[in-house]
Design a protein around this motif. Sequence first.
Motif, PDB file in Angstrom:
ATOM      1  N   GLU A   1      -6.763 -10.121  35.248  1.00  0.00           N
ATOM      2  CA  GLU A   1      -8.202  -9.846  35.217  1.00  0.00           C
ATOM      3  C   GLU A   1      -8.953 -10.778  36.154  1.00  0.00           C
ATOM      4  OE1 GLU A   1     -12.033  -9.572  32.166  1.00  0.00           O
ATOM      5  OE2 GLU A   1      -9.999  -9.759  31.350  1.00  0.00           O
ATOM      6  N   LEU A   2      -8.566 -12.040  36.195  1.00  0.00           N
ATOM      7  CA  LEU A   2      -9.242 -12.997  37.076  1.00  0.00           C
ATOM      8  C   LEU A   2      -9.104 -12.584  38.540  1.00  0.00           C
ATOM      9  CD1 LEU A   2     -10.839 -15.629  36.912  1.00  0.00           C
ATOM     10  CD2 LEU A   2      -8.696 -16.873  37.228  1.00  0.00           C
ATOM     11  N   PHE A   3      -7.913 -12.124  38.928  1.00  0.00           N
ATOM     12  CA  PHE A   3      -7.719 -11.657  40.310  1.00  0.00           C
ATOM     13  C   PHE A   3      -8.593 -10.446  40.594  1.00  0.00           C
ATOM     14  CE2 PHE A   3      -5.687  -8.705  43.255  1.00  0.00           C
ATOM     15  CZ  PHE A   3      -5.574  -9.498  44.385  1.00  0.00           C
ATOM     16  N   GLU A   4      -8.578  -9.482  39.682  1.00  0.00           N
ATOM     17  CA  GLU A   4      -9.354  -8.254  39.907  1.00  0.00           C
ATOM     18  C   GLU A   4     -10.850  -8.556  40.008  1.00  0.00           C
ATOM     19  OE1 GLU A   4     -11.746  -4.852  39.317  1.00  0.00           O
ATOM     20  OE2 GLU A   4     -11.547  -6.416  37.786  1.00  0.00           O
ATOM     21  N   ARG A   5     -11.337  -9.438  39.162  1.00  0.00           N
ATOM     22  CA  ARG A   5     -12.776  -9.729  39.142  1.00  0.00           C
ATOM     23  C   ARG A   5     -13.221 -10.522  40.367  1.00  0.00           C
ATOM     24  NH1 ARG A   5     -15.805  -8.851  34.784  1.00  0.00           N
ATOM     25  NH2 ARG A   5     -17.213 -10.522  35.431  1.00  0.00           N
TER      26      ARG A   5
ATOM     27  N   GLN B   1     -25.091 -14.590  51.697  1.00  0.00           N
ATOM     28  CA  GLN B   1     -26.027 -15.307  50.832  1.00  0.00           C
ATOM     29  C   GLN B   1     -25.312 -15.809  49.585  1.00  0.00           C
ATOM     30  OE1 GLN B   1     -28.801 -16.601  51.254  1.00  0.00           O
ATOM     31  NE2 GLN B   1     -30.454 -15.900  49.925  1.00  0.00           N
ATOM     32  N   LEU B   2     -24.466 -14.968  49.012  1.00  0.00           N
ATOM     33  CA  LEU B   2     -23.743 -15.353  47.805  1.00  0.00           C
ATOM     34  C   LEU B   2     -22.814 -16.539  48.081  1.00  0.00           C
ATOM     35  CD1 LEU B   2     -22.955 -14.840  44.860  1.00  0.00           C
ATOM     36  CD2 LEU B   2     -21.236 -13.218  45.695  1.00  0.00           C
ATOM     37  N   SER B   3     -22.116 -16.500  49.206  1.00  0.00           N
ATOM     38  CA  SER B   3     -21.209 -17.607  49.524  1.00  0.00           C
ATOM     39  C   SER B   3     -21.978 -18.907  49.700  1.00  0.00           C
ATOM     40  CB  SER B   3     -20.407 -17.284  50.792  1.00  0.00           C
ATOM     41  OG  SER B   3     -21.265 -17.157  51.921  1.00  0.00           O
ATOM     42  N   GLY B   4     -23.212 -18.806  50.232  1.00  0.00           N
ATOM     43  CA  GLY B   4     -24.043 -19.998  50.370  1.00  0.00           C
ATOM     44  C   GLY B   4     -24.456 -20.562  49.029  1.00  0.00           C
ATOM     45  N   PHE B   5     -24.896 -19.671  48.130  1.00  0.00           N
ATOM     46  CA  PHE B   5     -25.290 -20.115  46.790  1.00  0.00           C
ATOM     47  C   PHE B   5     -24.115 -20.746  46.047  1.00  0.00           C
ATOM     48  CE2 PHE B   5     -29.012 -16.971  46.593  1.00  0.00           C
ATOM     49  CZ  PHE B   5     -29.937 -17.986  46.798  1.00  0.00           C
TER      50      PHE B   5
ATOM     51  N   ALA C   1     -16.037 -22.809  35.817  1.00  0.00           N
ATOM     52  CA  ALA C   1     -16.389 -21.637  35.013  1.00  0.00           C
ATOM     53  C   ALA C   1     -15.251 -20.618  35.003  1.00  0.00           C
ATOM     54  CB  ALA C   1     -17.667 -21.002  35.544  1.00  0.00           C
ATOM     55  N   HIS C   2     -14.628 -20.412  36.156  1.00  0.00           N
ATOM     56  CA  HIS C   2     -13.525 -19.444  36.208  1.00  0.00           C
ATOM     57  C   HIS C   2     -12.270 -19.980  35.519  1.00  0.00           C
ATOM     58  CE1 HIS C   2     -16.106 -17.376  39.073  1.00  0.00           C
ATOM     59  NE2 HIS C   2     -15.306 -16.339  38.966  1.00  0.00           N
TER      60      HIS C   2
ATOM     61  N   ARG D   1     -18.337 -12.845  31.709  1.00  0.00           N
ATOM     62  CA  ARG D   1     -18.433 -11.532  32.358  1.00  0.00           C
ATOM     63  C   ARG D   1     -19.888 -11.139  32.569  1.00  0.00           C
ATOM     64  NH1 ARG D   1     -14.518 -10.135  28.240  1.00  0.00           N
ATOM     65  NH2 ARG D   1     -12.392 -10.022  29.089  1.00  0.00           N
ATOM     66  N   ASP D   2     -20.714 -11.315  31.552  1.00  0.00           N
ATOM     67  CA  ASP D   2     -22.121 -10.919  31.649  1.00  0.00           C
ATOM     68  C   ASP D   2     -22.823 -11.662  32.783  1.00  0.00           C
ATOM     69  OD1 ASP D   2     -21.795  -9.223  29.527  1.00  0.00           O
ATOM     70  OD2 ASP D   2     -22.675 -10.568  28.036  1.00  0.00           O
ATOM     71  N   PHE D   3     -22.590 -12.976  32.868  1.00  0.00           N
ATOM     72  CA  PHE D   3     -23.262 -13.765  33.907  1.00  0.00           C
ATOM     73  C   PHE D   3     -22.782 -13.381  35.299  1.00  0.00           C
ATOM     74  CE2 PHE D   3     -23.356 -17.428  36.780  1.00  0.00           C
ATOM     75  CZ  PHE D   3     -24.724 -17.703  36.787  1.00  0.00           C
ATOM     76  N   TYR D   4     -21.460 -13.328  35.486  1.00  0.00           N
ATOM     77  CA  TYR D   4     -20.946 -13.084  36.837  1.00  0.00           C
ATOM     78  C   TYR D   4     -21.036 -11.622  37.255  1.00  0.00           C
ATOM     79  CZ  TYR D   4     -19.557 -17.873  37.598  1.00  0.00           C
ATOM     80  OH  TYR D   4     -19.591 -19.230  37.803  1.00  0.00           O
ATOM     81  N   ASP D   5     -21.103 -10.688  36.325  1.00  0.00           N
ATOM     82  CA  ASP D   5     -21.382  -9.302  36.705  1.00  0.00           C
ATOM     83  C   ASP D   5     -22.736  -9.210  37.394  1.00  0.00           C
ATOM     84  OD1 ASP D   5     -18.991  -8.446  35.702  1.00  0.00           O
ATOM     85  OD2 ASP D   5     -19.811  -7.473  33.916  1.00  0.00           O
TER      86      ASP D   5
END
Length: 425
Positions: free
Chosen positions: A48-52, A255-259, A270-271, A290-294
């Motif tokens: 699951e960690l890989f897929e997410r 942008q996400l990679s910067g954050f 967290a992971h 899941r809720d936060f990272y989704d």
Amino acid sequence: MFYQFYEMNHAALQPARAYADAVKLFCSNPLNPLSSTPWGRSIAAAAELFERTTRRYGKPAFGLPQTTVDGNLVAVEEKVVWSRPFCNLLHFGRDLPAGRRPDPKLLIVAPMSGHYATLLRGTVEAMLPHAEVYITDWTDARMVPVSEGKFDLDDYVDYVIDMLHALGPDTHVVAVCQPSVPVLAAVAVMEARGDRFAPSSMTLMGGPIDTRRNPTAVNLLAEEKGIDWFRDHVIMQVPWPAPGFSRDVYPGFLQLSGFMGMNLDRHLIAHKDFFMHLVKNDGDGADKHRDFYDEYLAVMDLTAEFYLQTVDTVFVRHLLPKGQMRHRDMLVDPGVIRNVALLTVEGEKDDISGLGQTEAAHDLCVSIPQSMRQHYVQPSVGHYGVFNGSRFRAEIAPRIVDFIARHGRQSRARPQPRLVRTSKA
């Protein structure tokens, strides 16, 4: 070519994601004896960690089917009430009793900075019991065909003005983070024109009004690199077969990679914790992750012209606090704002918009009477905590509700109400 390479890698990993998903289902199936063992749960957790971590996250839903008004549970219907190529205006209509006195109209301007408007789900949820809530639902630029034209900071200001016109007089506006500058500019333009649809109040939250004050790493990077560096290094074309094929954009994944790079250790922990929650069969901890990272990993592209104009105007040349910002052919002068109440909110530990950057709006809006302005610093919260979380619900949201109640044009002559607490602690 970097965007195309990113897309190619994502496509190439699709078989591996499908295999990981199948492994997870096999190892977590209750009919499989391994699912009740630490070894089986470890295999399922790794899959699951890989897929997410390799998937593309789609636009989340607000998921707010009901709220509590006057102590009663009422249904909420989400509806588009205004639409343009780059934005929809959503209304969260509440099923209220006929004849009930209407609540204030509240326009929440969500940031157009890489995440979807659903990042403000908690903001909307906290305001629903007290107002008719509308929110800007910005469109992923990769989904807008080139034939629809361009979208820049001037267009953003025009969109805000058009939405305020659509909502009518005595509307209140809340700008979260990035929109603080264009919302302040829009209000200044409307006041200068004598526009009767100018909002009754504006609330600016964690916004970069003057990034020369207490500059953060984000601010320093922009000043150090200059606008030409951003144009040469982060602007890319949307690859085929997306609807916005060949549009110049600032990709959301950058942008996400910067954050994430700003707090990489926190995300890695967290992971790791997520993996351990799965192995220990701690469903609550895994669901929170899941809720936060989704939400956090769902990103959208920005048009190149909007991104570059914003970086140049706000972070490189600081045109608004210098009194040099222009909206098309008109000078933006916050000093003409007289009739719009101003509330600014900051987080003590904000590492995106430093302490004092939003408060700077008070120094620019010199004509707003002291009785119509307020500044609040929330202790012990960072940028996200300014508009979401338990402290937002308990401390910030009640102040916004109170400020709106006191400064509606129909309410300014009435006695000031007491501070209203939201239903969630």
